[in-house]
Structures are given as structure tokens and as C-alpha cells.
Design an enzyme around this catalytic site. Structure first.
Site, PDB file in Angstrom:
ATOM      1  N   VAL A 272     -34.711 -51.374  38.753  1.00 21.08           N
ATOM      2  CA  VAL A 272     -33.589 -52.256  38.407  1.00 21.08           C
ATOM      3  C   VAL A 272     -32.453 -52.076  39.413  1.00 21.08           C
ATOM      4  O   VAL A 272     -31.844 -53.051  39.854  1.00 21.08           O
ATOM      5  CB  VAL A 272     -33.108 -52.012  36.967  1.00 21.08           C
ATOM      6  CG1 VAL A 272     -31.874 -52.857  36.647  1.00 21.08           C
ATOM      7  CG2 VAL A 272     -34.219 -52.325  35.967  1.00 21.08           C
ATOM      8  N   CYS A 273     -32.207 -50.847  39.813  1.00 20.09           N
ATOM      9  CA  CYS A 273     -31.137 -50.579  40.784  1.00 20.09           C
ATOM     10  C   CYS A 273     -31.446 -51.216  42.131  1.00 20.09           C
ATOM     11  O   CYS A 273     -30.564 -51.794  42.770  1.00 20.09           O
ATOM     12  CB  CYS A 273     -30.929 -49.082  40.952  1.00 20.09           C
ATOM     13  SG  CYS A 273     -30.425 -48.223  39.443  1.00 20.09           S
TER      14      CYS A 273
END
Length: 166
Positions: free
Chosen positions: A59-60
Site C-alpha cells: 500500500v505504501c
């Protein structure tokens, strides 16, 4: 303080929560070459600060890539990604992902940014996923503390705030 969980577990945030209308606190982070960088180094421009726990997670990585891809459409907007990753890991990640022009900074040394914006997760010593937009006059015009750290931020709302900022 904002309520934040990581994989459903409540996190204790250290620092001062900020909100739209507040003056943006200055901070010091490290560039990939270990030089110090401050928010004030970008004075006069609109800044979108994308905060991630670690660029080495899915996600990052997606968040960092998305905001950096959108920068071309944002005019006078600087996208600054900040995490508590080591600068060396950030440089490796940026190189592996062909984001050599991305501005990725480390808050690992003293958590100056994290404490100033209230995003340090005490239990993990990582930064909670969040997005801040600061106008050219150093006023915060958008602040999002993502309630579940493993979720994506509201990209459209952050980008709209950056486009409308002066």
C-alpha cells in the site's frame, strides 16, 4: 487525537495532531544522502506530504507511486513522501521503482516530522499513513489521518485540495 489502528490493533499516536487551518509546523527530515531537509526549504510552493509507514510495503509503494505520477498534473505542487525508513532503503526503493525524481525523506533519526504532525505510532516507531496539503502561505488546507493504517488514503480528496490550494 486521531484514532488509528494497524491491522485492527489500536495505536497510540505521539505528537500534536494538526488540522486544516493550522499553521504548518516546520520539521527536519533526512534526504537519501543524509542531508537535512526542512519544510521551510519548500516555502512559497504548495506541498502535498504523503506519509507512509514503509515504502517497502504494498500500500505504501502504491501510495508513493500514485502521488508521484500525479505531480505532473499539479503545477506548483511539491510532493514530499516521508517515512521512518532508513534513507538507504528509500534510495534503493526509489531506484528499483524508477522514481529517481521523487522526493522521499526519512524521519527515522529524531521523528521531528512525526511528532510535529502527530503521526508517530508509539507501539511500532513507524509513521501512521496520512496526507497533508500545505499552501504557499504555510497553512494546512487538508489533513487526513487514515484510520486503518493498512488502507489507502483518499487520493482524490488530497489531490483536489492540492489543486485548489494557493
Amino acid at each position: 487525537m486521531a484514532a488509528v489502528t494497524f491491522k485492527g490493533n489500536p495505536m497510540t499516536l505521539i505528537g500534536n495532531e494538526v488540522k486544516a487551518g493550522d499553521k504548518a509546523p516546520d520539521f527536519t527530515v533526512l534526504a537519501n544522502d543524509l542531508s537535512e531537509v526542512k519544510l521551510s526549504d519548500y516555502k512559497g510552493s504548495i506541498r502535498l506530504i504523503s506519509v507512509v509507514p514503509s515504502v517497502d510495503t504494498g500500500v505504501c509503494a502504491a501510495q508513493t507511486k500514485r502521488f508521484n505520477e500525479e505531480i505532473a498534473n499539479l503545477g506548483n505542487v511539491q510532493v514530499l513522501t516521508i517515512s521512518a525508513d532508513l534513507p538507504f532503503a528509500q534510495a534503493r526503493w526509489a531506484n528499483e521503482n524508477s522514481l529517481n525524481d521523487a522526493k522521499i525523506f526519512s524521519d527515522y533519526r529524531d521523528l521531528s516530522f512525526g511528532e510535529a504532525y502527530g503521526v508517530v505510532m508509539k507501539e511500532l516507531r513507524l509513521l501512521a499513513r496520512s496526507v497533508f496539503v500545505i499552501d504557499s502561505e504555510d497553512t494546512i488546507v487538508y489533513a487526513e489521518y487514515v484510520s486503518e493504517v493498512t488502507n489507502h488514503p483518499d487520493y482524490d480528496a488530497a489531490l483536489d485540495a492540492a489543486k485548489q490550494a494557493k
